[in-house]
Design a protein around this motif. Structure first.
Motif, PDB file in Angstrom:
ATOM      1  N   MET A 128       0.850  -1.197   0.000  1.00 33.15           N
ATOM      2  CA  MET A 128       0.000   0.000   0.000  1.00 33.15           C
ATOM      3  C   MET A 128       0.880   1.240   0.000  1.00 33.15           C
ATOM      4  SD  MET A 128      -2.599   1.600   2.788  1.00 33.15           S
ATOM      5  CE  MET A 128      -1.486   2.876   3.291  1.00 33.15           C
ATOM      6  N   GLU A 186      -6.487  -1.368   5.444  1.00 32.35           N
ATOM      7  CA  GLU A 186      -6.314  -2.286   6.583  1.00 32.35           C
ATOM      8  C   GLU A 186      -7.634  -2.964   6.955  1.00 32.35           C
ATOM      9  OE1 GLU A 186      -2.420  -0.392   8.846  1.00 32.35           O
ATOM     10  OE2 GLU A 186      -4.401   0.018   9.658  1.00 32.35           O
ATOM     11  N   THR A 205      -8.327  -5.618   4.385  1.00 30.05           N
ATOM     12  CA  THR A 205      -7.432  -6.757   4.632  1.00 30.05           C
ATOM     13  C   THR A 205      -7.969  -7.619   5.765  1.00 30.05           C
ATOM     14  OG1 THR A 205      -5.562  -5.428   3.904  1.00 30.05           O
ATOM     15  CG2 THR A 205      -5.050  -7.376   5.216  1.00 30.05           C
ATOM     16  N   LEU A 257      -0.042  -7.314   4.317  1.00 24.71           N
ATOM     17  CA  LEU A 257       0.007  -5.918   3.889  1.00 24.71           C
ATOM     18  C   LEU A 257       1.372  -5.313   4.208  1.00 24.71           C
ATOM     19  CD1 LEU A 257      -1.936  -3.842   2.648  1.00 24.71           C
ATOM     20  CD2 LEU A 257      -2.538  -3.148   4.968  1.00 24.71           C
ATOM     21  N   VAL A 276      -9.087  -2.969  -2.782  1.00 22.93           N
ATOM     22  CA  VAL A 276      -8.545  -4.259  -2.341  1.00 22.93           C
ATOM     23  C   VAL A 276      -9.497  -5.389  -2.758  1.00 22.93           C
ATOM     24  CG1 VAL A 276      -7.712  -5.598  -0.370  1.00 22.93           C
ATOM     25  CG2 VAL A 276      -7.439  -3.122  -0.378  1.00 22.93           C
TER      26      VAL A 276
END
Lengths: 292, 413
Positions: free
Chosen positions: B51, B71, B74, B90, B341
């Motif tokens: 990222m 985040e 994820t 990540l 994502v």
């Protein structure tokens, strides 16, 4: 025609902020030869103090008390910074570790503001009503900034001429080794100069916070313009800092108005180049004799 | 048949395996187990997603939203079993909104961290600078940048979740003409790369609409006094101001400047203008009275009411995930990174776990319209890698914001 005067008033106002940063540069530089690149961050910390502690209904007395408190808080912080910066230096002119130390402090302050206050700009309320000038509303901070700058300049002048400590600091600025040989406690006075510098810039950040951009990323703008103002005026000259700041402020505003906002910084830097070509010591700087 | 063999055969029946026979069975069983486990271990190897966002410096307010969005995505994906059974690992890089820092961080992500996919960066100048590195490494990425220079030729494996300059220009010009009844406009923008291309697009759109441009001005990111620029633009006596700002802070300072010089002019603003929270803190809510900005259509309504259940769950999830930050986050912007994502996950899973840049790019070009995220119905194709088209956007009243940042549309009136 009104626009011209509006530009001048606002230019002098924001220029006075640059002057205050330049004066605080001078105070430290004269006693130690150090250019404290964290001055812009200390200015913004004064603004952060204002955003945290200035109540919405604050009157003049409360504002004055907090102005002093902000100045003293930043002064205390700069005593710590000064001690750490001076610690590795037997004499500050012998090495340049201060370059890294002062930059490191600026990075740490930005990071702390980001972590504790978040990335958005903080707002400082102006307790004084705006005044009308040439048909537009002008925040009171544009008038407060020149008052603070002139007060700092006059106050320092008096301090250096009429107090024993001030005279001793002047002695250091003229010849550090001779001052030390004469029994002056150089290190203590150097740290005091950091404190005075913090007092000026902390009070300034609080006092004119309403017209500053108070965020983790904004100090660089104030430290750069303050440095340009100091160099144009002549490093070490507080009167020069007053004039240099006003010149940078007015010229950059004028450039944005007449040439375009994209040329704002370029014009003030061009001014710096022109003045340094004509007078390398700055407008009010003194040419010093050097032993060869 | 030897005695041992007999014993062994007998032992099999009783599952009592002494000596050589037991070792043989263990060897065969172990080999089979290992053979079964090997591919499982390979597929359990995490997918590394890099990222890149401005976590410090002038873009840090945007970076915080980006980091929370990525985040949180994820966490949700990993809790649901990852991407095709592989957990996401990540790796975060800080671009500082600076092309030099961005290039340095992308080099680290590619060479040292060996990431498979990239989410980010934002700020067009950074995205343009890092794009050659991502192309060389054959890495698919979802950026959040709006410059029209990000064509499929210039960014073959990269797609943008941000509305591009051209679409924003068309919307703002249409708003100035229809809502503000303007026949002339002034243009004010920040100094970013996207703004520079946007100004060109705005000029083109104004010319096409039959209006005229009376003046153009620019300010630096984070400037606190735009009075000179506004005084200059006022000289041209325009009917409306088109404001292309990247942050709510900058918008707040522009609107404060307008109030101070007493210039009552309607403002048609960009996506950044709709990020009203910080701007209201600086200029006050009343400063937004005659201002419109651009928002993602799924984050708008006519009633200023509650968001739909999917969005409400997303907002609640972010609040639980980062309660302190959620107070100040623009959820619509967080959702762009979150969706980015999920789009990568969908592309990788549809291609049997492949992370090859060209393969994923081809799939996204053909299938983004079927994406059902927080911002559904994306519109990338072989001709454009901008996932957000004009159908995904609407002009809004920035200060009329309801639950989770859902804003009231201008076309409701």
């Amino acid at each position: 025609m009104d626009e011209f005067f509006i530009i001048v008033i606002r230019g002098i106002g924001i220029g006075a902020v640059y002057s205050l940063v330049a004066i605080s540069f001078n105070v430290v530089y004269q006693s130690s030869g150090i250019l404290n690149f964290a001055q812009g961050h200390m200015l913004i910390l004064g603004g952060v103090f204002g955003s945290m502690f200035l109540p919405p209904d604050a009157g003049v007395l409360t504002w004055l008390a907090l102005l002093i408190a902000a100045g003293l808080s930043i002064a205390l912080l700069m005593v710590v910074q000064g001690y750490i910066t001076l610690l590795p230096l037997k004499s500050s002119v012998e090495q340049h570790s201060w370059l890294i130390t002062t930059l490191a402090v600026s990075v740490i302050i930005s990071a702390l503001i980001l972590i504790t206050k978040g990335p958005f700009a903080l707002v400082v309320r102006d307790p004084f009503p705006p005044f009308r000038a040439f048909g537009i509303e002008t925040p009171a901070a544009y008038a407060i900034a020149p008052i603070l700058a002139i007060a700092a300049c006059l106050g320092l002048g008096w301090f250096h001429r009429h107090t024993l400590t001030g005279l001793a600091m002047s002695a250091i600025s003229q010849d550090l080794e001779a001052a030390r040989a004469a029994g002056i406690r150089v290190r203590r006075l150097q740290i005091l100069s950091f404190a005075i510098s913090g007092l000026i810039v902390g009070a300034a950040g609080f006092g004119v916070g309403a017209i500053l951009s108070i965020s983790p990323s904004s100090p660089i703008n104030y430290v750069l313009n303050g440095f340009v103002a100091a160099v144009i005026g002549g490093i070490g000259s507080n009167a020069g800092a007053l004039v240099g700041g006003a010149m940078v402020g007015v010229l950059s505003m004028w450039a944005a108005y007449n040439v375009g906002g994209e040329y704002q910084n370029a014009v003030s830097l061009a001014l710096l180049v022109v003045i340094l070509m004509a007078r390398p010591q700055g407008l009010f700087g003194r040419v010093l004799a050097r032993q060869v | 048949m030897t005695g041992s063999d007999k014993h062994c055969r007998g032992s099999f029946a009783r599952l009592d395996l002494p000596g050589l026979c037991r070792r043989a069975v263990l060897f065969v069983g172990g080999t089979l187990l290992a053979a079964w486990l090997m591919p499982a271990q390979a597929s359990a190897e995490p997918i590394k997603i890099g990222m890149l966002a401005p976590l410090s410096g002038p873009g840090a307010q945007i970076g915080e939203s980006a980091q929370v969005g990525v985040e949180y995505a994820t966490k949700v994906i990993n809790e649901a079993g990852g991407i095709g059974g592989r957990a996401i690992q990540l790796v975060i890089g800080d671009s500082q909104a600076n092309p030099t820092a961005g290039v340095s961080e992308v080099r680290r992500l590619i060479d040292h961290e060996q990431v498979d996919l990239v989410i980010g960066p934002t700020y067009s100048q950074v995205t343009l600078a890092v794009m050659p590195l991502l192309i060389d490494a054959d890495i698919a990425s979802i950026n959040v940048s709006g410059t029209d220079l990000l064509t499929p030729e210039a960014a073959p494996y990269s797609f943008s979740m941000l509305v591009n300059s051209r679409v924003q220009a068309e919307l703002m010009v249409r708003d100035a003409k229809e809502r503000l009844k303007a026949s002339s406009v002034a243009i004010l923008s920040d100094s970013g790369a996207q703004a520079k291309t946007a100004v060109v697009e705005i000029r083109n759109a104004v010319a096409s609409s039959g209006m005229t441009v009376t003046g153009t001005q620019e300010y630096q990111y984070g400037a606190s006094d735009m009075t000179p620029q506004l005084l200059d633009l006022r000289r041209g006596n325009p009917d409306a101001l088109i404001l292309f700002a990247s942050t709510g802070d900058d918008t707040g300072h522009v609107l404060k400047g307008l109030r101070e010089i007493g210039w009552k002019i309607g403002v048609s603003g960009s996506y950044g203008v709709a990020l009203a929270g910080p701007g209201i803190a600086i200029a006050g809510k009343e400063a937004y009275e005659n201002v419109a900005g651009i928002n993602y259509r799924s984050w708008t309504s006519c009633s200023n009411g509650s968001p739909d259940p999917k969005m409400a769950a997303f907002i609640e999830g972010v609040r639980e995930f980062r309660p302190a930050a959620a107070v100040r986050l623009p959820f619509n912007y967080v959702s762009l990174w979150y969706d980015g994502v999920f789009l990568l996950r969908q592309a990788v899973e549809a291609n049997e776990g492949s992370t090859d840049g060209a393969t994923l790019a081809k799939w996204i070009e053909q299938n983004s319209s079927s994406f059902d995220g927080i911002n559904p119905g994306l519109s990338a194709s072989a001709d454009t890698h901008f996932l957000i088209g004009s159908a995904n956007l609407a002009m809004v009243h920035p200060a009329e914001t309801g639950e989770g940042g859902v804003q009231k549309r201008v076309d409701c009136e």
